[in-house]
Design a protein around this motif. Sequence first.
Motif, PDB file in Angstrom:
ATOM      1  N   ALA A   8       0.854  -1.178   0.073  1.00  0.00           N
ATOM      2  CA  ALA A   8       0.077  -0.004  -0.096  1.00  0.00           C
ATOM      3  C   ALA A   8       0.890   1.144   0.078  1.00  0.00           C
ATOM      4  O   ALA A   8       2.278   1.063   0.473  1.00  0.00           O
ATOM      5  N   PRO A   9       0.511   2.347  -0.488  1.00  0.00           N
ATOM      6  CA  PRO A   9       1.219   3.464  -0.426  1.00  0.00           C
ATOM      7  C   PRO A   9       1.688   3.830   0.868  1.00  0.00           C
ATOM      8  O   PRO A   9       0.856   3.471   2.053  1.00  0.00           O
ATOM      9  N   LEU A  10       2.875   4.551   1.106  1.00  0.00           N
ATOM     10  CA  LEU A  10       3.416   4.603   2.216  1.00  0.00           C
ATOM     11  C   LEU A  10       2.834   5.956   3.062  1.00  0.00           C
ATOM     12  O   LEU A  10       2.446   6.943   2.263  1.00  0.00           O
ATOM     13  N   GLU A  11       2.351   5.810   4.078  1.00  0.00           N
ATOM     14  CA  GLU A  11       1.643   6.944   4.924  1.00  0.00           C
ATOM     15  C   GLU A  11       2.858   7.425   5.938  1.00  0.00           C
ATOM     16  O   GLU A  11       3.362   6.870   6.591  1.00  0.00           O
ATOM     17  N   ARG A  12       2.829   8.762   5.577  1.00  0.00           N
ATOM     18  CA  ARG A  12       3.912   9.407   5.943  1.00  0.00           C
ATOM     19  C   ARG A  12       3.722  10.097   7.475  1.00  0.00           C
ATOM     20  O   ARG A  12       2.454  10.256   8.060  1.00  0.00           O
ATOM     21  N   HIS A  13       4.665  10.058   8.609  1.00  0.00           N
ATOM     22  CA  HIS A  13       4.631  10.343   9.973  1.00  0.00           C
ATOM     23  C   HIS A  13       5.439  11.241  10.098  1.00  0.00           C
ATOM     24  O   HIS A  13       5.818  11.441  11.502  1.00  0.00           O
ATOM     25  N   GLY A  14       6.285  12.083   9.358  1.00  0.00           N
ATOM     26  CA  GLY A  14       7.042  13.174   9.897  1.00  0.00           C
ATOM     27  C   GLY A  14       8.481  12.971   9.794  1.00  0.00           C
ATOM     28  O   GLY A  14       9.213  13.846   9.828  1.00  0.00           O
ATOM     29  N   GLY A  15       8.796  11.461   9.512  1.00  0.00           N
ATOM     30  CA  GLY A  15      10.306  11.194   9.411  1.00  0.00           C
ATOM     31  C   GLY A  15      10.794  11.284   7.991  1.00  0.00           C
ATOM     32  O   GLY A  15      10.213  11.643   7.106  1.00  0.00           O
ATOM     33  N   SER A  16      12.021  11.101   7.760  1.00  0.00           N
ATOM     34  CA  SER A  16      12.458  10.898   6.360  1.00  0.00           C
ATOM     35  C   SER A  16      11.759   9.780   5.818  1.00  0.00           C
ATOM     36  O   SER A  16      11.493   8.723   6.328  1.00  0.00           O
ATOM     37  N   VAL A  17      11.728   9.937   4.246  1.00  0.00           N
ATOM     38  CA  VAL A  17      11.139   8.974   3.506  1.00  0.00           C
ATOM     39  C   VAL A  17      11.453   7.756   3.427  1.00  0.00           C
ATOM     40  O   VAL A  17      11.086   6.715   3.921  1.00  0.00           O
ATOM     41  N   HIS A  18      13.008   7.541   3.331  1.00  0.00           N
ATOM     42  CA  HIS A  18      13.993   6.304   3.409  1.00  0.00           C
ATOM     43  C   HIS A  18      13.747   5.655   4.988  1.00  0.00           C
ATOM     44  O   HIS A  18      13.680   4.279   4.792  1.00  0.00           O
ATOM     45  N   GLU A  19      13.770   6.366   5.677  1.00  0.00           N
ATOM     46  CA  GLU A  19      13.542   5.676   7.036  1.00  0.00           C
ATOM     47  C   GLU A  19      12.131   5.127   7.274  1.00  0.00           C
ATOM     48  O   GLU A  19      11.999   4.289   8.056  1.00  0.00           O
ATOM     49  N   GLU A  20      10.989   5.860   6.809  1.00  0.00           N
ATOM     50  CA  GLU A  20       9.858   5.275   6.756  1.00  0.00           C
ATOM     51  C   GLU A  20       9.440   3.965   5.936  1.00  0.00           C
ATOM     52  O   GLU A  20       8.619   2.985   6.446  1.00  0.00           O
ATOM     53  N   ILE A  21      10.411   4.128   4.857  1.00  0.00           N
ATOM     54  CA  ILE A  21      10.236   2.841   4.122  1.00  0.00           C
ATOM     55  C   ILE A  21      10.990   1.739   4.722  1.00  0.00           C
ATOM     56  O   ILE A  21      10.515   0.664   4.690  1.00  0.00           O
ATOM     57  N   VAL A  22      11.987   1.875   5.389  1.00  0.00           N
ATOM     58  CA  VAL A  22      12.944   0.906   6.293  1.00  0.00           C
ATOM     59  C   VAL A  22      11.854   0.312   7.294  1.00  0.00           C
ATOM     60  O   VAL A  22      11.892  -0.672   7.458  1.00  0.00           O
ATOM     61  N   ALA A  23      11.188   1.202   7.922  1.00  0.00           N
ATOM     62  CA  ALA A  23      10.346   0.862   9.010  1.00  0.00           C
ATOM     63  C   ALA A  23       9.263  -0.109   8.616  1.00  0.00           C
ATOM     64  O   ALA A  23       8.896  -1.096   8.922  1.00  0.00           O
ATOM     65  N   ARG A  24       8.664   0.256   7.451  1.00  0.00           N
ATOM     66  CA  ARG A  24       7.651  -0.413   6.859  1.00  0.00           C
ATOM     67  C   ARG A  24       8.146  -1.882   6.455  1.00  0.00           C
ATOM     68  O   ARG A  24       7.367  -2.865   6.881  1.00  0.00           O
ATOM     69  N   LEU A  25       9.081  -1.910   5.606  1.00  0.00           N
ATOM     70  CA  LEU A  25       9.776  -3.279   5.168  1.00  0.00           C
ATOM     71  C   LEU A  25      10.384  -3.850   6.407  1.00  0.00           C
ATOM     72  O   LEU A  25      10.167  -5.356   6.366  1.00  0.00           O
ATOM     73  N   ARG A  26      10.927  -3.311   7.366  1.00  0.00           N
ATOM     74  CA  ARG A  26      11.516  -4.081   8.529  1.00  0.00           C
ATOM     75  C   ARG A  26      10.685  -4.806   9.153  1.00  0.00           C
ATOM     76  O   ARG A  26      10.457  -5.875   9.604  1.00  0.00           O
ATOM     77  N   ALA A  27       9.412  -4.122   9.442  1.00  0.00           N
ATOM     78  CA  ALA A  27       8.153  -4.651  10.071  1.00  0.00           C
ATOM     79  C   ALA A  27       7.656  -5.809   9.640  1.00  0.00           C
ATOM     80  O   ALA A  27       7.242  -6.845  10.032  1.00  0.00           O
ATOM     81  N   LEU A  28       7.506  -5.974   8.076  1.00  0.00           N
ATOM     82  CA  LEU A  28       6.929  -6.905   7.470  1.00  0.00           C
ATOM     83  C   LEU A  28       7.962  -8.114   7.329  1.00  0.00           C
ATOM     84  O   LEU A  28       7.268  -9.182   7.410  1.00  0.00           O
ATOM     85  N   ILE A  29       9.047  -7.872   7.391  1.00  0.00           N
ATOM     86  CA  ILE A  29       9.968  -8.855   7.424  1.00  0.00           C
ATOM     87  C   ILE A  29      10.140  -9.663   8.817  1.00  0.00           C
ATOM     88  O   ILE A  29       9.789 -10.863   9.044  1.00  0.00           O
ATOM     89  N   LEU A  30       9.872  -8.725  10.022  1.00  0.00           N
ATOM     90  CA  LEU A  30      10.254  -9.475  11.204  1.00  0.00           C
ATOM     91  C   LEU A  30       8.934 -10.055  11.397  1.00  0.00           C
ATOM     92  O   LEU A  30       8.719 -10.994  12.417  1.00  0.00           O
ATOM     93  N   ALA A  31       7.671  -9.470  10.966  1.00  0.00           N
ATOM     94  CA  ALA A  31       6.556 -10.214  11.297  1.00  0.00           C
ATOM     95  C   ALA A  31       6.014 -11.561  10.584  1.00  0.00           C
ATOM     96  O   ALA A  31       5.452 -12.273  10.748  1.00  0.00           O
ATOM     97  N   GLY A  32       7.173 -11.889   9.612  1.00  0.00           N
ATOM     98  CA  GLY A  32       7.064 -13.010   8.806  1.00  0.00           C
ATOM     99  C   GLY A  32       5.993 -12.925   7.420  1.00  0.00           C
ATOM    100  O   GLY A  32       5.779 -13.885   6.813  1.00  0.00           O
ATOM    101  N   VAL A  33       5.441 -11.581   7.237  1.00  0.00           N
ATOM    102  CA  VAL A  33       4.762 -11.403   6.112  1.00  0.00           C
ATOM    103  C   VAL A  33       5.648 -11.352   4.915  1.00  0.00           C
ATOM    104  O   VAL A  33       5.290 -11.943   3.761  1.00  0.00           O
ATOM    105  N   LEU A  34       6.799 -10.955   4.815  1.00  0.00           N
ATOM    106  CA  LEU A  34       7.921 -11.158   3.943  1.00  0.00           C
ATOM    107  C   LEU A  34       8.810 -12.051   4.337  1.00  0.00           C
ATOM    108  O   LEU A  34       9.471 -12.039   5.613  1.00  0.00           O
ATOM    109  N   LYS A  35       8.823 -13.112   3.907  1.00  0.00           N
ATOM    110  CA  LYS A  35       9.547 -14.513   4.575  1.00  0.00           C
ATOM    111  C   LYS A  35      10.748 -14.685   3.969  1.00  0.00           C
ATOM    112  O   LYS A  35      11.203 -14.254   2.845  1.00  0.00           O
TER     113      LYS A  35
END
Length: 234
Positions: A8-35
């Motif tokens: 889904a499109p990135l929802e901005r929360h005030g941080g830098s764009v690349h850091e928010e992309i890192v947070a999104r992908l990291r969460a999906l990886i650690l949760a096992g959504v991205l295996k």
Amino acid sequence: MSDHATLAPLERHGGSVHEEIVARLRALILAGVLKPGDRLATERELAEQLIVSRSAVREALLRLESAGLVERRQGSGTRVSARIPISTALASWRDDDPTSIAAASEFRTVVEPQIARLAATRIDAAELDALAAVVAESSTVLDGERSVQLDIAFHAGVASATRNPLLASLSELTVSWTLEARLFSHVAAGGRRLSHEGHARILRALRAANPDAAEAAMRVHLDEIADLAQHLRD
């Protein structure tokens, strides 16, 4: 991510764009959504899906690679690393904005008790058995990584049992919003035990088809986890 999955499109929360992309992908990886072994979309495709620049995606992937979460190889693209230690996710947890943890806990407290209430009126035997299997595995000695995955699986299973696809989708979507709060509560064995006990109480209420008890059990569970996360931060 499979070749056909999209973000889904990135929802901005005030941080830098690349850091928010890192947070999104990291969460999906650690949760096992991205295996482990899953191939991510190309930089161009990720930029289009997230509605961000390719340079931001490129920087985010470099950060994820340096953290050991993804591997980038010529000819095979970017893949999720075969083994993801939970220590990677916890390395900088004390630097996170504490208000984000409080917001995640508040969000869950508002939404998930009502999900449990509805699930108690609709859950079937197969779904109860699936949740029981998750609870049974979480009763054994686990590392933090597996414990977090089982936690997410349990709550996703409860949401799925509502028979409401919007609530099930919301549960999946919000993994990236609540992962940090979850990680804090699974650092120590005591936190993992607390999570297991809370899930067991919720399961008993669901088996009894008791909406009031299911809602109350979920609320108590989330309050306990929020208190523990705050204690660990302090």
